[in-house]
Write a protein that holds these residues in place. Structure first.
Motif, PDB file in Angstrom:
ATOM      1  N   PHE B  39       0.898  -1.167   0.000  1.00 18.88           N
ATOM      2  CA  PHE B  39       0.000   0.000   0.000  1.00 18.88           C
ATOM      3  C   PHE B  39       0.930   1.208   0.000  1.00 18.88           C
ATOM      4  O   PHE B  39       1.479   1.572   1.035  1.00 18.88           O
ATOM      5  N   ASN B 188     -10.017   3.549   5.712  1.00 19.15           N
ATOM      6  CA  ASN B 188     -10.125   2.261   6.421  1.00 19.15           C
ATOM      7  C   ASN B 188     -10.514   1.151   5.450  1.00 19.15           C
ATOM      8  O   ASN B 188     -10.004   0.038   5.528  1.00 19.15           O
ATOM      9  N   SER B 191      -7.534   0.249   3.439  1.00 18.29           N
ATOM     10  CA  SER B 191      -6.622  -0.579   4.265  1.00 18.29           C
ATOM     11  C   SER B 191      -7.115  -2.011   4.313  1.00 18.29           C
ATOM     12  O   SER B 191      -6.336  -2.965   4.216  1.00 18.29           O
ATOM     13  N   ASN B 194      -6.392  -3.817   1.226  1.00 14.97           N
ATOM     14  CA  ASN B 194      -4.977  -4.163   1.152  1.00 14.97           C
ATOM     15  C   ASN B 194      -4.649  -5.338   2.087  1.00 14.97           C
ATOM     16  O   ASN B 194      -4.010  -6.311   1.677  1.00 14.97           O
ATOM     17  N   GLN B 195      -5.149  -5.233   3.301  1.00 14.02           N
ATOM     18  CA  GLN B 195      -4.751  -6.237   4.293  1.00 14.02           C
ATOM     19  C   GLN B 195      -5.543  -7.532   4.157  1.00 14.02           C
ATOM     20  O   GLN B 195      -4.984  -8.628   4.195  1.00 14.02           O
ATOM     21  N   TYR B 213      -2.043   5.787   6.357  1.00 12.71           N
ATOM     22  CA  TYR B 213      -2.739   4.501   6.195  1.00 12.71           C
ATOM     23  C   TYR B 213      -1.935   3.558   5.295  1.00 12.71           C
ATOM     24  O   TYR B 213      -2.157   2.362   5.274  1.00 12.71           O
ATOM     25  N   LYS B 215       1.428   1.548   3.752  1.00 17.40           N
ATOM     26  CA  LYS B 215       2.533   0.839   4.396  1.00 17.40           C
ATOM     27  C   LYS B 215       3.864   1.494   4.046  1.00 17.40           C
ATOM     28  O   LYS B 215       4.843   1.353   4.757  1.00 17.40           O
TER      29      LYS B 215
END
Lengths: 388, 234
Positions: B39, B188, B191, B194-195, B213, B215
Motif C-alpha cells: 500500500f 479504512n 486498508s 490491502n490487508q 494509512y 505501508k
C-alpha cells in the motif's frame, strides 16, 4: 450492450429540453419526407386501383393516354370481336368502346376552371368497373343527354347537383346521378352515353376499347396479335398497368421535388443534431475519460454516442410519422399532368414509407452524430479525466 | 504475512509535456519497484508529477522513454486495444471526484467494468452484490450518484474498482473531496482491501494523515524521486 443503450437513453432523458427540440427538428423533416412519399403513393394507388386486374385497355399506338388516343370504328370492330374477350351471363361480350374528352368546370370556393374528364360509356362499361356503384339518383338512360358524376366531382365542383344542367359539346346535359368509385380515379370523372358524346363533340373515333379477358394467360398472345395486326395501329395494356403509367410522371415529379426539398431541410436537422451531440460530448468529457480508463475501447465510446444520436433521430422519426399519419384523413384534388385532368387522391401511408422514413432518419442520425462521436472516442484519457 | 514478489518494476521513466515550442519535463529518470500487496502513498507538492506517474503505472498514459513492467509485462509496449483490455483486467481506479456515471445507478456503475468480461448477467450480479457488501452499500444499490453523499459515492467508486478483482488499485487523491469522517471511512476501507484481500494499492495524496494509512511512501519533487522517508520532507 443493454447498459450502453441505457446509458445513451438516460442521457437523452436527462437533457429533456435539448432532446425534445432536436428531435422536433428531425420530426419536421420526417413529416415533410413522409408526406411527399405519401402523396406520391396516394396518387399511384388511386390510379392503380382504377384498373381491374383482368381488364385490358386498347389505345392508339404512342398515344400515351386515352385523352390523346383515337380508334376509328373499323378498328374498334376488329378489336371487339377478339375471341379472348370474356362473355357475361347472357353470352354478351364484356367489351366497351369509350370516349374521353376534357371540359372546364369551376372548382368550389374558387373562380378557377379545372379540367374534368367526361367519359363516354356504354351499357357494358359498368360490369367492367365493378368498383363503381350508383350512390344517389339514377343511371343514365341510353340515348339521352343524361350524365352521372363521380363523388369527388360532386364534392369539389360547382353546378353538379342532381337535376342541374351542364353545358358542353354544344348541348345541355342533365345530372341524374352521383356514383361512387371507391378509392379509384373514376370518382373524378363524369360519365355520359358514348354515342351522344361522340355526336356532340363531333368525334368520329373512340378513345379506348376496354374489355375483360376470359383467361389472363391469353394476354401476351392477344397483345402480340393486335399490336402486329396490319389493320390496326394500337397499343394493348393491362388496365392496371395503363393506370400505373398514367401516374408515373406526376409521382416522379412529386418525389424528385419533395425529396430534394427534404434533403435541404435535413441539413438543418443534421446540424441541430450535431450541435446537440457536440455539447453532450463537451459536458461528458470526464465520463468518457472514466469509461476509457475502466477499459472500454474507443469503438464502444463511439458506439455509445452514435447510439445516442440514432435514438434522437429515431424519436424524431416516430414523431414525424405520427404527425404525417393524420394526413391520411386529408384528400387532395389536383391536376394530373399526364392526363391534364383533375384527380382526387389521399395521402397514403404504407409500410414501405415507414421503412424509408426510418432509414432516412437514421441516416440523419449517423451523419449528425458521427463527428461528435469520433471526437468523443478519440480524446486522450488523461486530458478527458482532467476536465472539470 | 507480507509478500515479497515484485508486482511493478519501473525503469528509467521519463515523461514531458509540450507547451507550444517548450518542452516541460514532468518525470525524470524514475526507477523503483512496488511489491505485491503493498500500500504505497505517492506524495509531493502540486506539479511534482505524482498523478502523471500514477497514470503511467495505470496504463492510461505513455512515457517518453523507460519501461513499466507489471507482472512481467511491459505495459509501455502494449498497443491501445491491448492496454485497454489489460486495464480492465488488472487495474481498479479510484478518483478524487468519484467519477461515477450520473445516469447509472450505483449497481450499474459498479457493473460497468464487468461488461468487458464474458460473464452472464447472473454472474455479474453476484460480483456486484459482493462488491457492494464489502463497501457496505447494498441497500443503496438502486440509488443514483446524486442521491448519495460524497463518502457513499466514493465507496461506490471503490466497489467499482474492486468488482473485477484486479491485482492493482490506483487512487488519485481519494479523500480530496471528502470530509474528515468520510475520508477516514474510505481510508479504512482501502486498508481493509490491502490487508484482507491483498490488493496492491498505489495512492496519490497531499494529505499526510491519509498517507499514514499506507505501508510505504514515496516522495516526488519536480519530477524526481527523493529517497528517504516521506515524513522527512513534509
Amino acid at each position: 450492450m443493454k447498459l450502453i443503450l441505457l446509458y445513451s437513453l438516460r442521457n437523452l432523458i436527462r437533457r429533456k429540453l435539448t432532446t425534445l427540440l432536436t428531435a422536433s427538428g428531425m420530426a419536421l423533416v420526417i413529416l415533410v419526407f413522409s408526406a411527399v412519399l405519401m402523396l406520391s403513393e396516394g396518387l399511384r394507388k388511386t390510379l392503380i386501383k382504377t384498373g381491374s386486374p383482368d381488364n385490358v385497355v386498347v389505345i392508339r399506338k404512342s398515344a400515351g393516354s386515352e385523352v390523346q388516343s383515337g380508334i376509328d370504328k373499323e378498328q374498334a370492330n376488329i378489336i371487339e370481336i377478339s375471341p379472348e374477350i370474356s362473355l357475361n351471363d347472357r353470352g354478351k361480350r364484356l367489351v366497351a368502346k369509350e370516349l374521353v374528352v376534357l371540359i372546364g368546370l369551376t372548382k368550389k370556393g374558387t373562380d378557377k376552371l379545372s379540367n374534368v374528364v367526361i367519359r363516354g360509356v356504354m351499357e357494358m362499361s359498368l360490369p367492367l368497373r365493378s368498383q363503381v356503384r350508383l350512390k344517389e339518383g339514377k343511371m343514365i338512360r341510353w340515348g339521352t343527354n343524361e350524365i352521372i358524376v363521380g363523388s369527388k366531382i360532386a364534392e369539389n365542383f360547382d353546378g353538379v347537383k342532381i337535376g342541374s344542367f351542364l353545358s358542353f359539346g354544344q348541348r345541355q346535359w342533365q345530372v341524374v346521378g352521383i356514383f361512387d368509385g371507391g378509392t379509384t380515379g373514376f370518382n373524378s370523372e363524369i360519365w355520359a352515353d358514348v354515342e351522344q358524346l361522340k355526336q356532340s363533340f363531333r368525334r368520329p373515333t373512340y378513345s379506348s376499347i376496354i374489355f375483360k379477358l376470359s383467361d389472363l394467360k391469353d394476354f401476351e398472345n392477344l397483345k402480340m396479335r393486335l399490336e402486329n395486326d396490319p389493320r390496326l395501329t394500337v397499343e394493348v395494356k393491362k388496365e392496371m398497368q395503363y393506370y400505373e403509367d398514367q401516374s408515373a410522371m406526376m409521382t416522379r415529379f412529386i418525389k424528385v421535388l419533395g425529396v430534394s426539398m427534404t434533403i435541404v431541410f435535413s441539413i438543418g436537422a443534421i446540424l441541430g443534431a450535431m450541435i446537440t451531440m457536440y455539447s453532450a460530448v463537451a459536458q461528458r468529457k470526464r465520463e468518457i475519460g472514466t469509461l476509457r480508463a475502466l477499459g472500454f475501447q474507443k469503438v464502444t465510446i463511439l458506439a455509445a454516442f452514435l447510439m445516442e444520436s440514432l435514438l434522437l433521430s429515431f424519436a424524431g422519426c416516430i414523431g414525424g410519422l405520427f404527425l404525417s399519419s393524420f394526413l391520411q384523413f386529408y384528400t387532395i384534388s389536383t391536376m394530373n399532368w399526364q392526363t391534364f385532368s383533375e384527380l382526387a387522391f389521399s395521402f397514403t401511408l404504407t409500410p414501405k414509407i415507414i421503412l424509408q422514413s426510418l432509414i432516412f432518419s437514421l441516416i440523419m442520425g449517423v451523419i449528425g452524430g458521427l463527428i461528435p462521436a469520433l471526437k468523443a472516442s478519440s480524446q486522450k484519457i488523461v486530458d478527458a479525466l482532467r476536465t472539470d | 504475512m507480507a509478500k515479497l514478489e515484485k508486482i511493478i518494476e519501473i525503469e528509467s521513466l521519463y515523461k514531458s509535456f509540450r507547451k507550444g515550442n517548450q518542452i516541460i519535463p514532468v518525470l525524470q529518470n524514475i526507477s523503483f519497484d512496488i511489491m505485491d500487496g503493498e500500500f504505497l502513498a505517492l506524495m509531493g507538492p502540486s506539479g511534482s508529477g505524482k498523478s502523471t506517474l500514477l497514470n503511467l503505472i495505470a496504463g492510461i498514459d505513455k512515457p517518453d522513454s523507460g519501461s513499466i513492467f507489471v507482472q512481467g509485462i511491459d505495459i509501455t509496449n502494449l498497443d491501445e486495444r491491448t492496454l485497454s483490455r489489460w486495464r480492465s483486467e488488472h487495474v481498479g481506479f479510484i478518483f478524487q471526484f468519484y467519477n461515477l456515471i450520473p445516469v447509472l445507478t450505483a449497481f450499474e456503475n459498479i457493473e460497468l467494468p464487468l461488461l468487458m468480461m464474458n460473464l452472464s448477467a447472473k454472474d455479474r450480479k453476484e460480483h456486484v452484490d459482493f462488491a457492494l457488501s464489502i463497501v457496505g452499500l447494498y441497500d443503496r444499490k438502486d440509488h443514483y450518484p446524486k442521491q448519495l453523499s460524497g463518502g457513499q459515492q466514493q465507496r461506490v467508486a471503490i466497489a467499482r474498482a474492486i468488482v473485477t478483482d484486479p491485482s492493482i488499485i490506483v487512487a488519485d487523491e481519494p479523500t480530496g473531496d471528502l470530509d474528515k469522517k468520510s475520508a477516514e471511512d474510505v481510508l479504512n476501507l482501502m486498508s481493509e482491501l490491502n490487508q484482507k484481500f491483498g490488493k496492491t494499492i498505489i495512492m496519490v495524496t497531499h494529505d499526510l494523515r491519509a498517507a499514514k494509512y499506507a505501508k510505504s511512501m514515496k516522495y516526488l519533487d519536480k519530477g524526481v524521486l527523493i529517497n528517504g522517508s516521506a515524513e522527512i520532507f513534509i
